[in-house]
Motif scaffolding. Structure first.
Motif, PDB file in Angstrom:
ATOM      1  N   ASP A   1      91.054  33.601  24.446  1.00  0.00           N
ATOM      2  CA  ASP A   1      91.307  34.444  25.605  1.00  0.00           C
ATOM      3  C   ASP A   1      91.141  35.939  25.279  1.00  0.00           C
ATOM      4  O   ASP A   1      92.007  36.764  25.603  1.00  0.00           O
ATOM      5  CB  ASP A   1      92.732  34.154  26.126  1.00  0.00           C
ATOM      6  CG  ASP A   1      92.961  34.770  27.493  1.00  0.00           C
ATOM      7  OD1 ASP A   1      91.955  35.037  28.198  1.00  0.00           O
ATOM      8  OD2 ASP A   1      94.130  35.016  27.850  1.00  0.00           O
TER       9      ASP A   1
ATOM     10  N   ARG B   1      95.929  42.121  18.603  1.00  0.00           N
ATOM     11  CA  ARG B   1      96.697  41.585  19.743  1.00  0.00           C
ATOM     12  C   ARG B   1      97.810  40.660  19.252  1.00  0.00           C
ATOM     13  O   ARG B   1      98.948  40.744  19.715  1.00  0.00           O
ATOM     14  CB  ARG B   1      95.768  40.818  20.683  1.00  0.00           C
ATOM     15  CG  ARG B   1      96.471  40.437  21.973  1.00  0.00           C
ATOM     16  CD  ARG B   1      95.669  39.467  22.786  1.00  0.00           C
ATOM     17  NE  ARG B   1      95.529  38.175  22.117  1.00  0.00           N
ATOM     18  CZ  ARG B   1      94.811  37.172  22.602  1.00  0.00           C
ATOM     19  NH1 ARG B   1      94.156  37.325  23.735  1.00  0.00           N
ATOM     20  NH2 ARG B   1      94.717  36.031  21.960  1.00  0.00           N
TER      21      ARG B   1
ATOM     22  N   ASP C   1      86.371  32.859  24.277  1.00  0.00           N
ATOM     23  CA  ASP C   1      87.010  32.150  25.389  1.00  0.00           C
ATOM     24  C   ASP C   1      88.209  31.327  24.910  1.00  0.00           C
ATOM     25  O   ASP C   1      89.245  31.292  25.565  1.00  0.00           O
ATOM     26  CB  ASP C   1      85.982  31.268  26.107  1.00  0.00           C
ATOM     27  CG  ASP C   1      84.952  32.147  26.815  1.00  0.00           C
ATOM     28  OD1 ASP C   1      85.328  33.251  27.261  1.00  0.00           O
ATOM     29  OD2 ASP C   1      83.780  31.755  26.883  1.00  0.00           O
TER      30      ASP C   1
ATOM     31  N   ARG D   1      88.265  37.701  26.139  1.00  0.00           N
ATOM     32  CA  ARG D   1      87.283  38.367  27.005  1.00  0.00           C
ATOM     33  C   ARG D   1      87.933  39.413  27.919  1.00  0.00           C
ATOM     34  O   ARG D   1      87.341  40.446  28.213  1.00  0.00           O
ATOM     35  CB  ARG D   1      86.519  37.324  27.833  1.00  0.00           C
ATOM     36  CG  ARG D   1      85.131  37.765  28.247  1.00  0.00           C
ATOM     37  CD  ARG D   1      84.341  36.630  28.903  1.00  0.00           C
ATOM     38  NE  ARG D   1      83.877  35.618  27.988  1.00  0.00           N
ATOM     39  CZ  ARG D   1      82.743  35.683  27.280  1.00  0.00           C
ATOM     40  NH1 ARG D   1      81.943  36.720  27.422  1.00  0.00           N
ATOM     41  NH2 ARG D   1      82.409  34.724  26.447  1.00  0.00           N
ATOM     42  N   ARG D   2      89.167  39.134  28.320  1.00  0.00           N
ATOM     43  CA  ARG D   2      89.785  40.082  29.271  1.00  0.00           C
ATOM     44  C   ARG D   2      90.088  41.434  28.623  1.00  0.00           C
ATOM     45  O   ARG D   2      90.387  42.401  29.313  1.00  0.00           O
ATOM     46  CB  ARG D   2      91.033  39.469  29.894  1.00  0.00           C
ATOM     47  CG  ARG D   2      92.150  39.215  28.923  1.00  0.00           C
ATOM     48  CD  ARG D   2      93.180  38.263  29.536  1.00  0.00           C
ATOM     49  NE  ARG D   2      94.079  37.747  28.527  1.00  0.00           N
ATOM     50  CZ  ARG D   2      95.211  38.348  28.191  1.00  0.00           C
ATOM     51  NH1 ARG D   2      95.560  39.480  28.759  1.00  0.00           N
ATOM     52  NH2 ARG D   2      95.979  37.811  27.265  1.00  0.00           N
ATOM     53  N   HIS D   3      90.023  41.515  27.294  1.00  0.00           N
ATOM     54  CA  HIS D   3      90.251  42.798  26.624  1.00  0.00           C
ATOM     55  C   HIS D   3      88.957  43.572  26.387  1.00  0.00           C
ATOM     56  O   HIS D   3      88.980  44.669  25.829  1.00  0.00           O
ATOM     57  CB  HIS D   3      90.898  42.578  25.250  1.00  0.00           C
ATOM     58  CG  HIS D   3      92.196  41.826  25.301  1.00  0.00           C
ATOM     59  ND1 HIS D   3      93.379  42.428  25.634  1.00  0.00           N
ATOM     60  CD2 HIS D   3      92.478  40.524  25.073  1.00  0.00           C
ATOM     61  CE1 HIS D   3      94.351  41.523  25.599  1.00  0.00           C
ATOM     62  NE2 HIS D   3      93.834  40.360  25.265  1.00  0.00           N
TER      63      HIS D   3
ATOM     64  N   ARG E   1      85.296  45.385  27.304  1.00  0.00           N
ATOM     65  CA  ARG E   1      84.444  46.017  28.326  1.00  0.00           C
ATOM     66  C   ARG E   1      83.018  46.079  27.775  1.00  0.00           C
ATOM     67  O   ARG E   1      82.784  46.727  26.749  1.00  0.00           O
ATOM     68  CB  ARG E   1      84.917  47.433  28.630  1.00  0.00           C
ATOM     69  CG  ARG E   1      86.289  47.432  29.262  1.00  0.00           C
ATOM     70  CD  ARG E   1      86.688  48.818  29.698  1.00  0.00           C
ATOM     71  NE  ARG E   1      88.131  48.854  29.844  1.00  0.00           N
ATOM     72  CZ  ARG E   1      88.848  49.956  29.888  1.00  0.00           C
ATOM     73  NH1 ARG E   1      88.260  51.140  29.805  1.00  0.00           N
ATOM     74  NH2 ARG E   1      90.160  49.905  30.022  1.00  0.00           N
TER      75      ARG E   1
ATOM     76  N   VAL F   1      92.028  47.362  23.524  1.00  0.00           N
ATOM     77  CA  VAL F   1      90.820  47.304  24.350  1.00  0.00           C
ATOM     78  C   VAL F   1      89.630  47.339  23.397  1.00  0.00           C
ATOM     79  O   VAL F   1      89.673  48.027  22.381  1.00  0.00           O
ATOM     80  CB  VAL F   1      90.756  48.501  25.329  1.00  0.00           C
ATOM     81  CG1 VAL F   1      89.372  48.647  25.935  1.00  0.00           C
ATOM     82  CG2 VAL F   1      91.793  48.344  26.432  1.00  0.00           C
TER      83      VAL F   1
END
Ligand SMILES: Cc1cc2nc3c(=O)[nH]c(=O)nc-3n(C[C@H](O)[C@H](O)[C@H](O)COP(=O)(O)OP(=O)(O)OC[C@H]3O[C@@H](n4cnc5c(N)ncnc54)[C@H](O)[C@@H]3O)c2cc1C
Length: 537
Positions: free
Chosen positions: A99, A27, A96, A101-103, A105, A34
């Protein structure tokens, strides 16, 4: 049919320490990413292995990430060798804080990954039938992530509680007043026994292979040590980034028989009282290559075992006979041998009296039946290739990874294999042989740099050359052949019936990894065949 565009640049599989770092690096390098994880949370090894006593035998601060001084400064490890709960908390904190976690599943096991030649993408399917297309597939699926349960008849009949250590439930298991069987005496089993001892009514240890256990010598990190760690961060990072084992231990440059008998004895005593892996990393440098040196160290440990365990017959059973120190992953633990002095503990040697079956109430060996309330299966893993061979991976012309590796893995840097373009597996077979996060971090850096190089040069396909793969694999095999310590167990797959006997660690160590990866860059990535395809994006 029009080829489909990729949904994402990089698809990472696995939310362990390796996959999370890969997610972060990719990233930060500007790729869309993902991450798919089979489990319900972050941590990999430290999510699944919740058994009593699960903890590091790498020093906590040498295991954690080094890419951010701020992270290092703000996280205070409580013990030199952290337990599972602390490490799981740490990895969640990292996720956290950056950041990530939003990536991710969760509950998304990858069941198939198929290379699509026309679009130069991987088509990846998850357990719920979902599909995602990625330019690059990075499997950070771990070498110790597929638990092994021996095929013992009657296992399903047992009416008590039974768990594998690597699939331990999140809710604590109550051992109070229970009759417990611990099957397996490798790193996990020997951690369980002393941890549950105070609670149980009785624990029976089923041993197939005795192991060279030596003390972990764990203790809390004092405030002064915390301050020193912070002040010394840059120096520690430099040491760990260049250390051949990935540990920060002082390296011994002497061969065993450079020293007198009295000097050797003094060193062995010092090592016995030293933390964790120092017994290997700060021992005489020829420990793993000189049989006589290894035998003497083993004799020293055997003497310690005889000194600790009061019953001479039990002591003899606890002394390994079929491998030298390092021929199998040595466990580091305090209190294991001492436990056998407690009348609540018995040892069953499965070489003398093998298990016949599990019954509704206990375990039957050739010696009779013992009844239990709880069975702990500490029976290890399908090491190295276990997760990759269960992921349904198909490369060029539909070639299955399992066919390609039918005789054992062939790799370049323990990271790629020919016939499977744009596919990387940092932390897989042939990748590491020491403090794992350091090796795996190097590999993630190599992946990220390679992806950047290819992207900057307009290449869509990255495939390792036949020659590069053959050279690395030869190096691994040759290294395995020259060691004299008689490797058995998961490092060579001999714990899994029918698995090809091939060495699964990086026998060249980090030195070879540094050497070859630097040569790849210097040689303008000619170890790879890179090409363009008409990709629809
Ligand atoms: C009890 C225990 C203690 C250990 N202690 C140490 C130590 O002190 N020092 C050390 O260096 N090493 C230690 N190890 C080795 C440890 O495995 C590595 O240190 C490290 O955790 C590996 O990280 P990883 O991210 O590569 O793999 P893992 O932590 O194993 O993570 C892999 C993840 O991939 C996921 N996954 C696998 N297949 C799929 C799929 N098909 N689809 C989706 N997700 C998938 C798994 O669910 C898992 O969460 C220990 C191992 C165990 C079991």
């Amino acid at each position: 049919m029009e080829p489909s565009p990729a949904d994402v640049d990089v698809l990472v599989v696995g939310a362990g320490i390796t996959g999370l770092y890969q997610l972060y690096r990719a990233r930060e390098a500007g790729f869309t990413v993902v991450l798919l994880e089979a489990g319900g949370g972050v941590g990999g090894t430290w999510y699944w292995n919740r058994y009593p006593g699960a903890r590091f035998d790498s020093e906590s601060y040498t295991y954690g990430y080094l890419f951010s001084k701020e992270l290092f400064d703000e996280w205070e490890w409580q013990e030199h060798f952290a337990g599972q709960p602390e490490t799981e908390r740490y990895l969640n904190h990292v996720v956290d804080r950056f950041d990530l976690r939003r990536h991710i599943r969760f509950d998304a096991p990858v069941t198939a990954a198929v290379w699509d030649e026309t679009s130069a993408t991987w088509v990846v399917t998850t357990g719920d039938g979902g599909e995602i297309r990625a330019r690059f597939l990075v499997a950070a699926t771990g070498v110790l992530s597929v638990p092994y349960l021996p095929d013992v008849p009657g296992r399903e009949d047992f009416r008590g509680t039974q768990h594998h250590t690597a699939r331990w439930p999140a809710e604590p298991v109550d051992f109070t007043g229970k009759r417990v069987a611990v099957i397996g005496t490798s790193s996990s089993g020997v951690q369980v026994v002393p941890t549950i001892l105070d609670d149980v009514e009785h624990v029976t240890v089923y041993q197939r292979t005795a192991n060279w256990c030596t003390p972990l010598n764990n203790r809390p990190i004092t405030p002064e040590e915390q301050a020193e760690l912070r002040a010394g961060f840059e120096a520690l990072r430099e040491t760990l980034n260049t250390s051949l084992s990935g540990f920060a231990h002082p390296v011994n440059e002497r061969a065993a028989f450079d020293d007198s008998e009295a000097e050797r004895r003094a060193l062995y005593e010092t090592l016995w009282n030293s933390p964790g892996f120092m017994k290997l990393t700060s021992n005489y440098y020829d420990l793993l290559f000189n049989e006589a040196a290894n035998d003497e160290w083993c004799a020293f440990i055997a003497e310690k075992i005889r000194g600790i365990v009061r019953d001479p017959e039990t002591a003899e059973r606890l002394i390994p006979r079929d491998h030298r120190f390092g021929g199998k992953r040595p466990p580091f633990v305090n209190g294991y041998f001492e436990a056998f002095n407690d009348p609540k503990v018995s040892l069953v040697d499965l070489r003398e009296t093998p298990i016949v079956r599990v019954t509704e109430t206990g375990i039957e060996t050739t010696d009779g039946v013992r009844d239990f309330d709880i069975i702990v299966w500490a029976t290890g893993f399908d090491f190295g290739t276990g997760a990759l061979s269960r992921m349904g991976i198909r490369g060029r012309d539909g070639l299955r990874l399992t066919e390609h590796w039918a005789d054992g893995p062939t790799t370049f840097l323990g990271l790629q294999t020919r016939g499977f373009p744009n596919f990387f597996f940092p932390g897989g077979p042939h990748a590491a042989a020491g403090n794992n996060p350091r090796y795996n971090g190097d590999l993630v850096d190599i992946v990220t740099d390679t992806l950047l190089y290819a992207t900057e040069h307009g290449y869509d396909v990255i495939e390792v050359s036949e020659e590069a793969e053959a050279r690395w694999t030869r190096m691994v095999d040759k290294g395995a052949a020259v060691t004299t310590f008689g490797t058995i167990g998961q490092y060579v797959g001999s714990n899994i019936p029918g698995k090809p006997r091939r060495y699964l660690l990086n026998t060249g160590g980090r030195l070879k990894l540094f050497e070859i990866s630097a040569a790849v860059v210097a040689d303008d990535y000619r170890a790879y065949e890179m090409s363009k395809v008409p990709v629809v994006r």
